[in-house]
Design an enzyme around this catalytic site. Sequence first.
Site, PDB file in Angstrom:
ATOM      1  N   ASP A   1       0.817  -1.230   0.000  1.00  0.00           N
ATOM      2  CA  ASP A   1       0.000   0.000   0.000  1.00  0.00           C
ATOM      3  C   ASP A   1       0.842   1.267   0.000  1.00  0.00           C
ATOM      4  O   ASP A   1       0.422   2.293   0.539  1.00  0.00           O
ATOM      5  CB  ASP A   1      -0.966   0.029   1.204  1.00  0.00           C
TER       6      ASP A   1
ATOM      7  N   LYS B   1       1.979   2.271  -5.044  1.00  0.00           N
ATOM      8  CA  LYS B   1       2.649   1.790  -6.269  1.00  0.00           C
ATOM      9  C   LYS B   1       1.823   2.063  -7.512  1.00  0.00           C
ATOM     10  O   LYS B   1       2.357   2.448  -8.549  1.00  0.00           O
ATOM     11  CB  LYS B   1       2.918   0.272  -6.163  1.00  0.00           C
TER      12      LYS B   1
ATOM     13  N   LYS C   1      -0.091   4.399  -8.382  1.00  0.00           N
ATOM     14  CA  LYS C   1       0.041   5.758  -8.885  1.00  0.00           C
ATOM     15  C   LYS C   1       1.398   5.981  -9.560  1.00  0.00           C
ATOM     16  O   LYS C   1       1.487   6.591 -10.627  1.00  0.00           O
ATOM     17  CB  LYS C   1      -0.120   6.700  -7.692  1.00  0.00           C
TER      18      LYS C   1
ATOM     19  N   GLY D   1      -4.425  -4.395  -4.526  1.00  0.00           N
ATOM     20  CA  GLY D   1      -5.421  -3.421  -4.971  1.00  0.00           C
ATOM     21  C   GLY D   1      -4.717  -2.125  -5.289  1.00  0.00           C
ATOM     22  O   GLY D   1      -4.245  -1.435  -4.398  1.00  0.00           O
ATOM     23  N   HIS D   2      -4.555  -1.838  -6.572  1.00  0.00           N
ATOM     24  CA  HIS D   2      -3.891  -0.605  -6.969  1.00  0.00           C
ATOM     25  C   HIS D   2      -4.938   0.434  -7.349  1.00  0.00           C
ATOM     26  O   HIS D   2      -5.798   0.170  -8.172  1.00  0.00           O
ATOM     27  CB  HIS D   2      -2.985  -0.845  -8.178  1.00  0.00           C
ATOM     28  N   THR D   3      -4.836   1.598  -6.739  1.00  0.00           N
ATOM     29  CA  THR D   3      -5.793   2.656  -7.059  1.00  0.00           C
ATOM     30  C   THR D   3      -5.116   3.678  -7.959  1.00  0.00           C
ATOM     31  O   THR D   3      -4.022   4.144  -7.666  1.00  0.00           O
ATOM     32  CB  THR D   3      -6.255   3.351  -5.754  1.00  0.00           C
TER      33      THR D   3
ATOM     34  N   THR E   1      -6.325 -11.487   3.282  1.00  0.00           N
ATOM     35  CA  THR E   1      -7.418 -10.854   2.536  1.00  0.00           C
ATOM     36  C   THR E   1      -8.531 -11.866   2.241  1.00  0.00           C
ATOM     37  O   THR E   1      -9.530 -11.518   1.632  1.00  0.00           O
ATOM     38  CB  THR E   1      -6.899 -10.301   1.195  1.00  0.00           C
TER      39      THR E   1
ATOM     40  N   GLN F   1       1.992  -5.971  -3.132  1.00  0.00           N
ATOM     41  CA  GLN F   1       2.324  -6.060  -1.697  1.00  0.00           C
ATOM     42  C   GLN F   1       3.660  -5.341  -1.443  1.00  0.00           C
ATOM     43  O   GLN F   1       3.929  -4.348  -2.093  1.00  0.00           O
ATOM     44  CB  GLN F   1       2.353  -7.516  -1.209  1.00  0.00           C
TER      45      GLN F   1
ATOM     46  N   VAL G   1       3.018  14.112  -3.919  1.00  0.00           N
ATOM     47  CA  VAL G   1       2.423  14.938  -2.852  1.00  0.00           C
ATOM     48  C   VAL G   1       0.898  14.992  -2.961  1.00  0.00           C
ATOM     49  O   VAL G   1       0.257  15.907  -2.434  1.00  0.00           O
ATOM     50  CB  VAL G   1       3.010  16.380  -2.869  1.00  0.00           C
TER      51      VAL G   1
HETATM   52  P1  IMP Z   1      -2.865 -12.739   1.873  1.00  0.00           P
HETATM   53  O1  IMP Z   1      -1.922 -12.189   0.851  1.00  0.00           O
HETATM   54  O2  IMP Z   1      -4.317 -12.483   1.545  1.00  0.00           O
HETATM   55  O3  IMP Z   1      -2.586 -14.185   2.175  1.00  0.00           O
HETATM   56  O4  IMP Z   1      -2.604 -11.945   3.253  1.00  0.00           O
HETATM   57  C1  IMP Z   1      -1.388 -12.079   3.972  1.00  0.00           C
HETATM   58  C2  IMP Z   1      -0.971 -10.747   4.573  1.00  0.00           C
HETATM   59  O5  IMP Z   1      -0.608  -9.853   3.523  1.00  0.00           O
HETATM   60  C3  IMP Z   1      -2.062 -10.031   5.362  1.00  0.00           C
HETATM   61  O6  IMP Z   1      -1.441  -9.307   6.416  1.00  0.00           O
HETATM   62  C4  IMP Z   1      -2.633  -9.055   4.363  1.00  0.00           C
HETATM   63  O7  IMP Z   1      -3.250  -7.944   4.984  1.00  0.00           O
HETATM   64  C5  IMP Z   1      -1.366  -8.662   3.631  1.00  0.00           C
HETATM   65  N1  IMP Z   1      -1.627  -8.189   2.261  1.00  0.00           N
HETATM   66  C6  IMP Z   1      -1.956  -8.926   1.189  1.00  0.00           C
HETATM   67  N2  IMP Z   1      -2.088  -8.145   0.109  1.00  0.00           N
HETATM   68  C7  IMP Z   1      -1.816  -6.897   0.492  1.00  0.00           C
HETATM   69  C8  IMP Z   1      -1.733  -5.640  -0.192  1.00  0.00           C
HETATM   70  O8  IMP Z   1      -1.938  -5.524  -1.404  1.00  0.00           O
HETATM   71  N3  IMP Z   1      -1.406  -4.566   0.585  1.00  0.00           N
HETATM   72  C9  IMP Z   1      -1.133  -4.671   1.900  1.00  0.00           C
HETATM   73  N4  IMP Z   1      -1.192  -5.805   2.580  1.00  0.00           N
HETATM   74  C10 IMP Z   1      -1.513  -6.922   1.884  1.00  0.00           C
END
Ligand code: IMP
Length: 428
Positions: A13, A16, A18, A40-42, A130, A223, A413
């Site tokens: 988060d 990336k 952007k 999830g890329h916004t 997730t 991630q 910014v």
């Molecule tokens: P999983 O990838 O759904 O198995 O989750 C494992 C861990 O990675 C958890 O702490 C999630 O919150 C974290 N996680 C998975 N995808 C993301 C992401 O895109 N951003 C931030 N944390 C993530």
Amino acid sequence: MANTVLIGAQWGDEGKGKIIDVLTEKVDWVVRYQGGSNAGHTVEIGSERYVLHLVPSGILRPGTRNVIGNGVVVDPLALVKELGDLEQRGVNLAGRFFLSDRAHLVMPYHSLLDASREQAASAKTKIGTTKRGIGPTYGDKAARTGLRAGDLLDELFPDLLKRRVEEANRVLGAWGEAPLDYARLLADCQAATAKLAPYITDAIPLLNEAIARNESVLFEGAQGTMLDIDFGTYPFVTSSSATAGGACTGAGVAPHRIDRVIGVVKAYTTRVGEGPFPTELTDATGELIRKIGHEFGATTGRPRRCGWFDVVVARYSAMLNGIDAWALTKLDVLDAMPVIKICTAYECAGQRLTSVPANIRQLERCTPVYEDFPGWQCKTTEATSFAELPAGAQAYVRRLEELTGVKVGILSVGPRRASTMQLWPLAG
Ligand code: IMP
């Protein structure tokens, strides 16, 4: 532009999507190489807001071609929906979107197992996933019991799926879950195949031939480093290689074809889900950062845990990924802070640590050593060059560079495309 890997250098988060969106102006190809619809890329373009989970962000630039590589795990039903939504909003996919035939498939039993395991876990062992089936799908890949995108096109797919569903139903039964209906799942997969078939391809020659023609590739990490299966805060990690090395194995491109690595870091730190987070703020300041930074998960909507910038994490990440430049995001979120803290080391049982320990019990016992930094307390969002930033904000950026040993190449910014400055040219 050179072949670039862009990775998250914290716990994901970092913004990336952007940065990728800005860089894609200059690249021919964008490739996702790990993770799945847990990402999830916004991206905000004018008044339009796009949240992409599986499709690379380059899809929003008409001249760019986009690949989901073999290292990604793909929920075919979720992908069909995402592609349908994009098409509905006028995005052209023909000849611009490709799905590796080696990418593993996330099936409904993976998501059910993910959710059941989380539900059965105690407060201490829950990962906070997730629930998108990511862990169980990579588990099947490693156990050699997975299904891949190419299998969807195979006449034996009904048999392959049947065997998988029978086995999954035995496991689901042990977790007290209802069995999955094979016929229905097969029908869903066949409907998805009808939509996905034109895009499923052998992405290895596709990408390597493009590179041989001197076309440029941006490898889009999902991630972040601290969630990497090997280097993150195991077991509170995701199940893929979120570090730069994952780009080679997850896309089928050799290491010497990669020219540079950009690490995305926020001007502070966030984490979603459970696990150690040394600089976490559980007080009103953390709450304020969450509010100003809109720190809620793009995929699950969960509030993100917020804390100060952690130099120990950033340096660890720089070393692991070979980061050539930072893309520093969300500096504006700190605009109102009277004092900003930077964690420069950890104290643990009388010892000073400057690298991230492997043992999470040790990491949990670490307390951050902070350097206080005076806040600039004025708006940075309108700045279009480094010189236009308040002196305090400039000094903060320079201090982060000094402490991490890596220069800031891109600075953001605000959420709009226009709020991103390049501090040195990235072309070439
Ligand atoms: P999983 O990838 O759904 O198995 O989750 C494992 C861990 O990675 C958890 O702490 C999630 O919150 C974290 N996680 C998975 N995808 C993301 C992401 O895109 N951003 C931030 N944390 C993530």
